[in-house]
Design a protein around this motif. Sequence first.
Motif, mmCIF file in Angstrom:
data_model
loop_
_atom_site.group_PDB
_atom_site.id
_atom_site.type_symbol
_atom_site.label_atom_id
_atom_site.label_comp_id
_atom_site.label_asym_id
_atom_site.label_seq_id
_atom_site.Cartn_x
_atom_site.Cartn_y
_atom_site.Cartn_z
ATOM 1 N N ASP A 177 -29.533 -28.829 -11.177
ATOM 2 C CA ASP A 177 -28.293 -28.425 -11.467
ATOM 3 C C ASP A 177 -28.178 -26.757 -11.044
ATOM 4 O OD1 ASP A 177 -27.261 -30.782 -12.518
ATOM 5 O OD2 ASP A 177 -27.347 -30.144 -14.502
ATOM 6 N N ASP A 202 -26.851 -37.517 -8.982
ATOM 7 C CA ASP A 202 -27.350 -37.894 -10.186
ATOM 8 C C ASP A 202 -28.339 -39.061 -9.827
ATOM 9 O OD1 ASP A 202 -28.309 -38.744 -12.591
ATOM 10 O OD2 ASP A 202 -26.252 -39.166 -13.459
ATOM 11 N N GLY A 203 -29.660 -38.609 -9.638
ATOM 12 C CA GLY A 203 -30.699 -39.545 -9.254
ATOM 13 C C GLY A 203 -31.864 -39.216 -7.936
ATOM 14 N N ALA A 232 -30.036 -42.222 -6.543
ATOM 15 C CA ALA A 232 -28.848 -41.400 -6.423
ATOM 16 C C ALA A 232 -27.741 -42.325 -5.688
ATOM 17 C CB ALA A 232 -29.011 -40.092 -5.910
ATOM 18 N N TYR A 276 -34.361 -35.775 -9.747
ATOM 19 C CA TYR A 276 -33.307 -35.103 -10.418
ATOM 20 C C TYR A 276 -33.540 -34.802 -11.983
ATOM 21 C CZ TYR A 276 -28.466 -33.973 -12.302
ATOM 22 O OH TYR A 276 -27.336 -33.403 -13.103
ATOM 23 N N ASP A 278 -32.548 -33.101 -13.978
ATOM 24 C CA ASP A 278 -31.270 -32.589 -15.282
ATOM 25 C C ASP A 278 -30.474 -33.923 -15.568
ATOM 26 O OD1 ASP A 278 -32.090 -29.844 -15.292
ATOM 27 O OD2 ASP A 278 -30.970 -29.720 -13.302
ATOM 28 N N SER A 279 -30.858 -34.866 -15.217
ATOM 29 C CA SER A 279 -30.108 -36.319 -15.481
ATOM 30 C C SER A 279 -30.363 -36.631 -16.939
ATOM 31 C CB SER A 279 -30.465 -37.572 -14.762
ATOM 32 O OG SER A 279 -29.949 -38.619 -15.074
ATOM 33 N N LYS A 281 -30.352 -39.532 -17.828
ATOM 34 C CA LYS A 281 -31.074 -40.754 -18.000
ATOM 35 C C LYS A 281 -32.826 -40.365 -17.519
ATOM 36 C CE LYS A 281 -27.933 -42.002 -15.117
ATOM 37 N NZ LYS A 281 -26.946 -43.132 -14.396
#
Length: 308
Positions: A177, A202-203, A232, A276, A278-279, A281
């Motif tokens: 991010d 995201d991924g 992602a 990623y 900062d996800s 998940k």
Amino acid sequence: MNHASFYPIGTPGVAWGDAERAQWLARQSVQRSYRDDVVAAIERLRDRFEVRQYGELHYGADHYPLFALKSRDWRDDLPVMLVTGGVHGYETSGVHGALQFLARDAADYAGRVNLVVAPCVSPWGYERVHRWNMHAVDPNRSFTDDSPAAESRALMALVEPFRDEVVMHIDLHETTDSDESEFRPALAARDGKPYEPGEIPDGFYLVGDSDNPQPAFQQAIIEAVAKVTHIAPADANGEIIGSEVVAPGVINYPVKSLGLCAGVTDARYVTTTEVYPDSPKATPQQCNDAQVAAVRAAIDFVLEQGAR
């Protein structure tokens, strides 16, 4: 995600000079220890690998030795596999994923491949959680003959004696991010260009070489990583970070012309990972595991092709 378009250093539309770079440097502070986190881990691996210091960065009062680890059982008849991490020092799982691979997985390939692993190419950036080096230069745009980055020059010198023998090179990165909140606005300000907001995927995804895409190789890595973390998706334009998605989780860049680390050799199989962290998940350990899964899948694919 909305971000301010004005970076607090410099004048919009005017590239930085020495005064602005000094102002930027004054804002950087040490947030973690390269010696405690990375060098100590490398020392614990000396009994299993040949540890080579391939350079040293001298940044003011700070000196950073640069290390690579090589297979002890090096054989000229085996394929050479290169793993690099921490080209962008702030991308944590690239560094710790490389170290985890060495500690837990590399033994599985003893006698099958010649490994060369440089786990933290940019220790100054690692300590300050930054993309650039001390001079506000991005090492991952500096793998060129006239490179302005000491980090890049040192790695190129390390690789030069065996660069023609490298069959596979995987460069471990993250997309965070902070790319949108800090680094891309800073880049626009540094170069005197307008900041154009982007979208952080995201991924996990991969960046292949548009001049040598090797789609089966890329897909084998994606399939392996998908068992560890999510891949992602493309955005509404069918893109990831502004580039066309050519296969699930895969985009391509011209790595050599951009001066990217992935272009440091003429290896047949080349890729750059993008985790990623900062996800919501994904955990830090998952991010490390994703990097390791990518490395293993890359090596396994090459071995299955019978590459030498």
